[in-house]
Design a protein around this motif. Structure first.
Motif, PDB file in Angstrom:
ATOM      1  N   SER A 117     -33.451  -5.166  45.817  1.00 45.58           N
ATOM      2  CA  SER A 117     -33.611  -3.775  45.398  1.00 45.58           C
ATOM      3  C   SER A 117     -32.536  -2.892  46.031  1.00 45.58           C
ATOM      4  CB  SER A 117     -34.995  -3.257  45.785  1.00 45.58           C
ATOM      5  OG  SER A 117     -35.206  -3.359  47.189  1.00 45.58           O
ATOM      6  N   LYS A 118     -31.422  -3.510  46.431  1.00 48.26           N
ATOM      7  CA  LYS A 118     -30.287  -2.766  46.964  1.00 48.26           C
ATOM      8  C   LYS A 118     -29.026  -3.193  46.226  1.00 48.26           C
ATOM      9  CE  LYS A 118     -29.335  -6.126  50.629  1.00 48.26           C
ATOM     10  NZ  LYS A 118     -29.217  -6.351  52.098  1.00 48.26           N
ATOM     11  N   ALA A 119     -28.038  -2.313  46.222  1.00 43.27           N
ATOM     12  CA  ALA A 119     -26.754  -2.610  45.605  1.00 43.27           C
ATOM     13  C   ALA A 119     -25.650  -2.463  46.645  1.00 43.27           C
ATOM     14  CB  ALA A 119     -26.502  -1.668  44.434  1.00 43.27           C
ATOM     15  N   TRP A 120     -24.446  -2.879  46.251  1.00 48.17           N
ATOM     16  CA  TRP A 120     -23.268  -2.763  47.109  1.00 48.17           C
ATOM     17  C   TRP A 120     -22.177  -2.056  46.313  1.00 48.17           C
ATOM     18  CZ3 TRP A 120     -23.350  -5.153  52.068  1.00 48.17           C
ATOM     19  CH2 TRP A 120     -24.445  -6.007  52.283  1.00 48.17           C
ATOM     20  N   TYR A 121     -21.369  -1.251  46.988  1.00 45.82           N
ATOM     21  CA  TYR A 121     -20.254  -0.602  46.304  1.00 45.82           C
ATOM     22  C   TYR A 121     -19.006  -0.684  47.175  1.00 45.82           C
ATOM     23  CZ  TYR A 121     -21.285   3.491  49.278  1.00 45.82           C
ATOM     24  OH  TYR A 121     -21.510   4.337  50.338  1.00 45.82           O
ATOM     25  N   LEU A 122     -17.854  -0.716  46.482  1.00 45.27           N
ATOM     26  CA  LEU A 122     -16.564  -0.777  47.157  1.00 45.27           C
ATOM     27  C   LEU A 122     -15.921   0.603  47.201  1.00 45.27           C
ATOM     28  CD1 LEU A 122     -15.118  -4.048  45.589  1.00 45.27           C
ATOM     29  CD2 LEU A 122     -15.960  -3.763  47.918  1.00 45.27           C
ATOM     30  N   ALA A 123     -14.840   0.704  47.940  1.00 46.88           N
ATOM     31  CA  ALA A 123     -14.074   1.947  48.000  1.00 46.88           C
ATOM     32  C   ALA A 123     -13.446   2.215  46.634  1.00 46.88           C
ATOM     33  CB  ALA A 123     -12.996   1.840  49.076  1.00 46.88           C
ATOM     34  N   PRO A 124     -13.134   3.457  46.307  1.00 45.98           N
ATOM     35  CA  PRO A 124     -12.519   3.762  45.010  1.00 45.98           C
ATOM     36  C   PRO A 124     -11.249   2.950  44.786  1.00 45.98           C
ATOM     37  CG  PRO A 124     -13.178   5.789  46.111  1.00 45.98           C
ATOM     38  CD  PRO A 124     -13.361   4.684  47.106  1.00 45.98           C
TER      39      PRO A 124
ATOM     40  N   ARG B 189     -36.704  -3.374  37.645  1.00 50.00           N
ATOM     41  CA  ARG B 189     -37.334  -4.289  36.701  1.00 50.00           C
ATOM     42  C   ARG B 189     -38.669  -3.748  36.226  1.00 50.00           C
ATOM     43  NH1 ARG B 189     -34.677  -7.589  33.926  1.00 50.00           N
ATOM     44  NH2 ARG B 189     -33.610  -8.368  35.780  1.00 50.00           N
ATOM     45  N   SER B 190     -39.343  -2.959  37.051  1.00 50.32           N
ATOM     46  CA  SER B 190     -40.628  -2.388  36.666  1.00 50.32           C
ATOM     47  C   SER B 190     -40.482  -1.191  35.741  1.00 50.32           C
ATOM     48  CB  SER B 190     -41.417  -1.974  37.915  1.00 50.32           C
ATOM     49  OG  SER B 190     -41.698  -3.097  38.734  1.00 50.32           O
TER      50      SER B 190
ATOM     51  N   HIS C  32     -42.675   2.172  41.423  1.00 52.03           N
ATOM     52  CA  HIS C  32     -43.456   1.044  40.912  1.00 52.03           C
ATOM     53  C   HIS C  32     -42.945  -0.295  41.436  1.00 52.03           C
ATOM     54  CE1 HIS C  32     -44.253   4.315  38.044  1.00 52.03           C
ATOM     55  NE2 HIS C  32     -45.424   3.735  37.852  1.00 52.03           N
ATOM     56  N   GLY C  33     -41.993  -0.255  42.353  1.00 59.96           N
ATOM     57  CA  GLY C  33     -41.490  -1.472  42.966  1.00 59.96           C
ATOM     58  C   GLY C  33     -40.631  -2.281  42.015  1.00 59.96           C
ATOM     59  N   GLY C  34     -40.380  -3.513  42.402  1.00 59.77           N
ATOM     60  CA  GLY C  34     -39.579  -4.399  41.567  1.00 59.77           C
ATOM     61  C   GLY C  34     -38.127  -4.427  41.978  1.00 59.77           C
ATOM     62  N   GLU C  35     -37.439  -5.484  41.583  1.00 60.14           N
ATOM     63  CA  GLU C  35     -36.034  -5.653  41.916  1.00 60.14           C
ATOM     64  C   GLU C  35     -35.160  -4.712  41.092  1.00 60.14           C
ATOM     65  OE1 GLU C  35     -35.183  -9.691  40.880  1.00 60.14           O
ATOM     66  OE2 GLU C  35     -35.116  -9.283  38.742  1.00 60.14           O
ATOM     67  N   LEU C  36     -33.939  -4.540  41.506  1.00 64.99           N
ATOM     68  CA  LEU C  36     -32.958  -3.775  40.754  1.00 64.99           C
ATOM     69  C   LEU C  36     -32.571  -4.589  39.516  1.00 64.99           C
ATOM     70  CD1 LEU C  36     -31.283  -1.155  40.841  1.00 64.99           C
ATOM     71  CD2 LEU C  36     -29.544  -2.427  42.132  1.00 64.99           C
TER      72      LEU C  36
ATOM     73  N   PHE D 260     -32.256   1.143  47.083  1.00 59.97           N
ATOM     74  CA  PHE D 260     -33.060   1.789  46.054  1.00 59.97           C
ATOM     75  C   PHE D 260     -34.555   1.531  46.238  1.00 59.97           C
ATOM     76  CE2 PHE D 260     -28.950   1.116  43.999  1.00 59.97           C
ATOM     77  CZ  PHE D 260     -28.713   2.342  43.390  1.00 59.97           C
ATOM     78  N   GLY D 261     -34.909   0.445  46.920  1.00 60.91           N
ATOM     79  CA  GLY D 261     -36.277  -0.053  46.952  1.00 60.91           C
ATOM     80  C   GLY D 261     -37.336   0.996  47.228  1.00 60.91           C
ATOM     81  N   SER D 262     -37.165   1.795  48.279  1.00 62.81           N
ATOM     82  CA  SER D 262     -38.170   2.785  48.629  1.00 62.81           C
ATOM     83  C   SER D 262     -38.243   3.913  47.610  1.00 62.81           C
ATOM     84  CB  SER D 262     -37.862   3.372  50.015  1.00 62.81           C
ATOM     85  OG  SER D 262     -36.581   3.995  50.016  1.00 62.81           O
TER      86      SER D 262
END
Length: 555
Positions: free
Chosen positions: A205-212, A257-258, A230-234, A224-226
Motif C-alpha cells: 500500500s506504498k509507492a516509490w518515486y524518483l527525482a524529476p 484495490r478496495s 477501506h484498506g487493500g493494496e495499491l 497510502f495505506g493509512s
C-alpha cells in the motif's frame, strides 16, 4: 339503352386504409442499460452486438486478421497474449516504431506483419525468479523520455517485475533504482507524473518515486495505506489532466484495490505545503490486474464493481440520481457491473481510449466458457455498443489501428472487412467469415398506449458495399430473445486481394450502396420493438427500418 352497374357496397368501393406506415431510425445512441425496457427515446437500443454508433447509423464493427502467429516457445506452456505494447520512436521514418506482445513466456517482437515473432526476453531464466504461470504476461507499460531525448519503455507485471527497452538497448530487467526494502522483481506497476517515475510492488500500500527526470538512483517511499479507509493494496496510479478551477493542471490519482480514491495536486511529494490531497472518494472494488483506468479528454474513467466510473462526475459533485447530468459512462454501468460481479477476480480487464477509431474500449477477461466481451463507447455521439466473437485477451493502438492478442498466441489487427482472416489462406473457400450482428430496439407504443398492434411489413435499410444476410422481425411486449437469421448467405461478398482469383471472384466496387428488402411481419402486442440479426462485412451500416402495422382494441 343505358347500362347500370350496381356495385355491392364494401365490395367494389375501396375500404378505408387502416394500416399505418412509419420510418424508424436506427438506434444511433446505442445501448442504455439504465432505463426500463420501454424507453422514451427510440434512438436507444436494449442490446446491440457487433454494431457501433456511427455517422449515418449503426455500423458493423471492424473485422480482424492475423498479423503475427506462433508466439509460443513450443514447450506447451503458453497461455496467450496478455499485453500489447506499442512503441513510438522519435521519428516516424527512423524505424524506431515497434510493436511487442507479452505472453506468460516472455516479450515478443511482432513489428513486421507476417514475420516469425522473435522472443526478445524469456521470462523463464533459471535463478532470476521469473514466473511463467497463466497469470504472467498481464502487465502495464509506460514510456518515459529522458533529458537526453531517449524514449524508454517500461513494462511490469505481478509475476515477473520490472523491465525496460529503448531503441539502443534490448529488453532487460531494470536495475539501478534503489530503496530500503525495494525489490524490482516485485514491481507490478510503473507510470510517470510530472516528469517523475512512480512505481509500486505487488501486495503493498506504498509507492516509490524518483527525482524529476531520473531513471535510476534512490527512490523515495510514499505511504497510502493509512489514507485508504477501506484498506487493500495499491492498485493503480494515474495522471489526470483537468482544469480544477485554477487552470489546467495534472492531478495525481491513487486507487486502492478496495476502491478508495485519493487525488493529489502539486509538484513535490516531499513538500507538504506543495503536495496536497484535494479529495477522497470510494468507487467499490476494482478488478484484478492494474489496467483499469484511462483518460479521455478531460475525464478519467475507472473500472470497478460499480461499472465504468467517471472521475469527472465524482469530482464535480454531480448528483448520481440525476442521470441527465452524468457522463456517458453511466449508460453501460449496469451491464459492466453484472459482468464484474461474475468475473472481477479474473485477469484481463482493461479500459483504453483509442483515438484512431474514436472509441473508448472496455475489455472483459476470458470467461470460464471460453467467451470474451468488449464494450465500445463512440466519442462521436456517446453511444455504446457491445462486441462479441472477438477472442482477444489484450489490445492497444499502434499506427492508427487496434491490435489484439489472442488466447491461441496470435496478434491480430482490426482493419479487415471479415473476421479471422488467416495469414495462410485455405486452399479452397473464402479466407475469413462475415461478422454476425444482432440488435433489439427499445419498445414503443407508437403513441397508442394499451392498444394492440399487429406488425405487417418491415424493411431494414442499409448502406453497404455488399448486401448483408439479415432477418428483421417485430417483437412484442418485452420479449428479449435474440431472433434467428433465416436469410441465406450473401452471394456477392467482395473478394479479397492476394487470395481471390480473377475470372472467378466477385470484386467490390468500393462504393457503398443502399440496400433494402421488404418482408412480412407477424405477431401482436401492445408494445413493439424491432429485432434484427445478420451477417455482413465491416462497414455495413443500418440506417433505418420502414414498418407497417395496424392497431386494434385494448383487449
Amino acid at each position: 339503352m343505358a347500362i347500370h352497374n350496381h356495385a355491392t357496397k364494401g365490395f367494389m368501393q375501396p375500404s378505408p386504409q387502416t394500416s399505418k406506415v412509419n420510418t424508424v431510425v436506427a438506434p444511433v445512441k446505442g445501448v442504455d442499460a439504465r432505463n426500463v425496457l420501454s424507453l422514451p427515446d427510440p434512438l436507444y437500443s436494449i442490446y446491440c452486438y457487433n454494431m457501433t454508433p456511427s455517422y449515418y447509423g449503426l455500423q458493423v464493427r471492424p473485422g480482424y486478421r492475423e498479423w503475427a502467429i506462433g508466439l509460443d516457445t513450443g514447450l506447451a506452456t503458453s497461455y496467450g497474449v496478455g499485453t500489447i505494447i506499442p512503441v513510438g520512436g522519435n521519428d516516424a521514418l527512423s524505424g524506431d516504431d515497434m510493436l511487442f506482445a507479452v505472453t506468460n513466456e516472455g516479450i515478443w517482437d511482432v513489428t513486421v506483419e507476417g514475420a516469425t515473432p522473435t522472443l526478445e526476453l524469456d521470462f523463464d531464466v533459471p535463478g532470476n525468479g521469473e514466473d511463467t504461470t497463466s497469470a504472467a504476461g498481464f502487465g502495464v507499460f509506460t514510456s518515459f523520455t529522458t533529458d537526453a531525448g531517449v524514449i524508454i519503455t517500461y513494462y511490469a507485471d505481478a509475476r515477473n517485475g520490472l523491465f525496460q527497452y529503448d531503441s539502443s538497448n534490448p529488453w532487460a530487467r531494470t536495475t539501478g533504482i534503489t530503496g530500503s526494502g525495494l525489490d524490482l522483481e516485485n514491481i507490478v506497476y510503473i507510470t510517470s507524473h510530472k516528469g517523475r517515475l512512480w512505481l509500486f510492488e505487488r501486495g503493498q500500500s506504498k509507492a516509490w518515486y524518483l527525482a524529476p527526470g531520473a531513471i535510476a538512483g534512490a527512490a523515495t517511499e510514499f505511504f497510502f495505506g493509512s489514507k485508504f479507509k477501506h484498506g487493500g493494496e495499491l492498485a493503480g496510479l494515474f495522471s489526470w489532466t483537468i482544469d480544477g478551477g485554477t487552470g489546467v493542471d495534472d492531478y495525481f490519482v491513487s486507487v486502492s484495490r478496495s476502491g478508495d480514491i485519493i487525488i493529489y495536486s502539486g509538484n513535490d511529494p516531499a513538500d507538504a505545503d506543495d503536495w496536497k490531497s484535494t479529495g477522497q472518494w470510494f468507487i467499490g472494488a476494482v478488478p484484478e490486474g492494474n489496467d483499469f483506468g484511462t483518460q479521455q479528454g478531460g475525464n478519467l474513467f475507472l473500472l470497478s464493481i460499480y461499472g465504468l466510473v467517471s472521475l469527472g462526475d465524482l469530482i464535480t459533485g454531480v448528483d448520481g440520481k440525476d442521470v441527465s447530468q452524468l457522463t456517458d459512462a453511466v449508460k453501460i454501468a449496469p451491464v459492466i457491473r453484472q459482468a464484474m460481479k461474475a468475473y472481477r477476480t479474473l485477469q484481463g480487464w482493461a479500459v483504453k481510449y483509442v483515438p484512431a477509431v474514436g472509441s473508448l474500449i472496455v475489455a472483459g477477461p476470458e470467461q470460464p466458457n471460453g467467451g470474451f466481451s468488449q464494450y465500445t463507447l463512440s466519442m462521436l455521439n456517446g453511444g455504446w455498443g457491445l462486441w462479441r466473437d472477438v477472442p482477444i485477451k489484450s489490445f492497444d493502438e499502434w499506427k492508427d489501428f487496434v491490435y489484439g492478442g489472442t488466447r491461441d498466441s496470435r496478434v491480430v489487427v482490426f482493419d479487415s472487412p471479415l473476421d479471422d482472416v488467416k495469414l495462410t489462406p485455405p486452399a479452397t473457400g473464402q479466407n475469413g467469415t462475415q461478422i454476425t450482428y444482432s440488435l433489439l430496439s427499445s419498445y414503443q407504443n407508437y403513441e397508442e398506449p394499451a392498444l394492440f398492434k399487429r406488425g405487417k411489413y418491415i424493411r431494414a435499410q442499409y448502406f453497404s458495399e455488399t448486401p448483408p444476410s439479415q432477418t428483421s422481425k417485430f417483437l412484442y411486449d418485452y420479449d428479449l430473445n435474440e431472433i434467428v437469421n433465416t436469410s441465406s448467405s450473401s452471394s456477392n461478398a467482395a473478394a479479397l486481394w492476394d487470395t481471390a482469383l480473377w475470372d472467378s471472384a466477385i470484386w467490390g466496387t468500393g462504393v457503398p450502396d443502399g440496400v433494402d428488402k421488404l418482408v412480412g411481419g407477424w405477431g401482436m402486442g401492445r408494445n413493439v420493438a424491432i429485432a434484427t440479426r445478420g451477417r455482413a462485412d465491416a462497414g455495413t451500416t443500418l440506417i433505418s427500418w420502414d414498418v407497417t402495422w395496424d392497431a386494434g382494441g385494448p383487449l
